[in-house]
Each structure stands twice: as C-alpha cells, then as structure tokens.
Design an enzyme around this catalytic site. Structure first.
Site, PDB file in Angstrom:
ATOM      1  N   ASP A  97       0.853  -1.172   0.000  1.00 31.61           N
ATOM      2  CA  ASP A  97       0.000   0.000   0.000  1.00 31.61           C
ATOM      3  C   ASP A  97       0.898   1.232   0.000  1.00 31.61           C
ATOM      4  O   ASP A  97       1.785   1.356   0.849  1.00 31.61           O
ATOM      5  CB  ASP A  97      -0.880  -0.021   1.254  1.00 31.61           C
ATOM      6  N   ASP A 119      -5.647   5.943 -10.092  1.00 30.72           N
ATOM      7  CA  ASP A 119      -7.085   5.900  -9.820  1.00 30.72           C
ATOM      8  C   ASP A 119      -7.538   7.313  -9.409  1.00 30.72           C
ATOM      9  O   ASP A 119      -6.999   7.886  -8.478  1.00 30.72           O
ATOM     10  CB  ASP A 119      -7.350   4.911  -8.681  1.00 30.72           C
ATOM     11  N   LYS A 123     -15.103  10.489  -6.009  1.00 31.96           N
ATOM     12  CA  LYS A 123     -15.932  11.006  -4.924  1.00 31.96           C
ATOM     13  C   LYS A 123     -15.066  11.834  -3.965  1.00 31.96           C
ATOM     14  O   LYS A 123     -13.992  11.413  -3.558  1.00 31.96           O
ATOM     15  CB  LYS A 123     -16.612   9.855  -4.177  1.00 31.96           C
TER      16      LYS A 123
END
Length: 214
Positions: A97, A119, A123
C-alpha cells in the site's frame, strides 16, 4: 476499485525472485539490494508493468522499483517479466500500500517518483486517497532526495486540475505542466508510454502531465 481475484496470485508473488518480500526490512538499505549506489526511481501504482520495464531497459544505470497494491495486477507484471529475455538486474517489484512508503524508504533514498494514470477516486470523500493529494505529497517529501521530483501523467482532467491545486496549496513547486503532452515538443521528448497512455491517446484523449519539486 473492485478487481477480479485470481486464484494462486498471492503464492506466485510470494515465490517470485522479482518481488521483494518484507520491503520494510530494506528501509535505508536499497543500495545493498541492488548492489550498487545508482539512483532509485519508483513507480507508484505500476499496473501491469510495461512503463517501468521499458524504463529499466532504457536506463541501465538507474535502479527501478515498481509498486503495486493489488495481487491480481502485480501477478500480470510478474508473468510478463518471467517471459522477458533480458535479466534486468536493475528492476524489482513490491506488493504494498503506497500509504506505507515512508516505512519502506528512508529520507532521501528515492530520486524520482512516477505516478501514471492513477485511480482518480472521483468522490470527494475519497480525495485523500488520490496519489497526488497533499497527504501523499507529504509521504513523498519524506522519501525523496533533496533535488528529487515527482512526475504525474493522466488523461483525467478533473484529477489533473485537482493535482495542480494541491501543488499550489503546499510547499511543492510546479517545474513543468501541460494539458496535451503529445503536442508539447519539449515535455514529450523521451516520453515512455504506459498501456493506458497508448490506449487513451489512440482514442484522441489528450494526456496531461506535470513535474513537481519542492
């Protein structure tokens, strides 16, 4: 992001000699991993690995590390590399991560960071997950060399404008930027394309790019 799980991908990654296991144990010791003191360039969110493999071929005197969070995606990069004829001793992969970058790299250990078609997390409540958010810029600050830089490419105009705003509101400085990379003669020189870049540009989508430094 919902990705199809590929059975056995974790085992392949765990057994691959191209993937550094327990990368946090190498913090501050990446020169030992590569057995040289060449600069270290990393790609965060490398996808299937085309960009970083091409970069490693083109720059044998640079050490490259491709970072990918998802097993099913990293598996494709591992498989692609296994089929290569070149050894590419200057390239390793990490499954991790990106929020943990400061736990894997020491201050000044990375000379360049590439973010390619990340990405967009559209939102607003997920803004801090965007790889160009101020939260991630702070993480990059903790690992970059004093004269290091971050290069970001995307076809998502909204994400690009967000990224420019984050740079403006932090201590980072915009070294170069364009909303149409492939028609910018200076910035496109030496450009290495990703899978997404080739796909989107062939559809007529303009590619946006920025280079930032502290």
């Amino acid at each position: 992001m919902r990705l199809r799980n590929i059975p056995g991908s974790k085992d392949v990654i765990a057994d691959s000699r191209f993937v550094v296991q327990n990368p946090d144990s190498q913090r501050g010791k990446w020169a030992e991993v590569f057995r040289n003191n060449h600069p270290v360039w990393i790609e965060v969110g490398m996808g299937k690995g085309r960009f970083i493999m091409d970069m490693a071929r083109l720059h044998p005197d640079i050490n490259f590390i491709g970072i990918e969070m998802y097993d099913s995606v990293l598996l494709r990069a591992v498989q692609k590399r296994e089929q290569m004829e070149e050894e590419l001793s200057n390239l390793y992969f990490i499954r991790m991560d990106a929020r943990n970058l400061p736990e894997v790299f020491a201050q000044g250990e990375v000379d360049r960071i590439f973010l390619n078609f990340s990405d967009p997390w559209p939102k607003e409540r997920y803004a801090k997950r965007r790889l160009t958010s101020r939260q991630f810029l702070e993480r990059y600050d903790q690992i970059l060399a004093e004269d290091g830089q971050v290069e970001f490419k995307t076809d998502n105009r909204g994400l690009f404008e967000f990224s420019l705003q984050e740079v403006e509101e932090t201590k980072w400085q915009l070294a170069a930027s364009t909303f149409d990379l492939h028609h910018e003669s200076e910035m496109v020189r030496g450009n290495v394309m990703t899978e997404y870049e080739e796909k989107f540009s062939s559809m007529g989508n303009p590619i946006h790019k920025m280079i930032i430094r502290r």
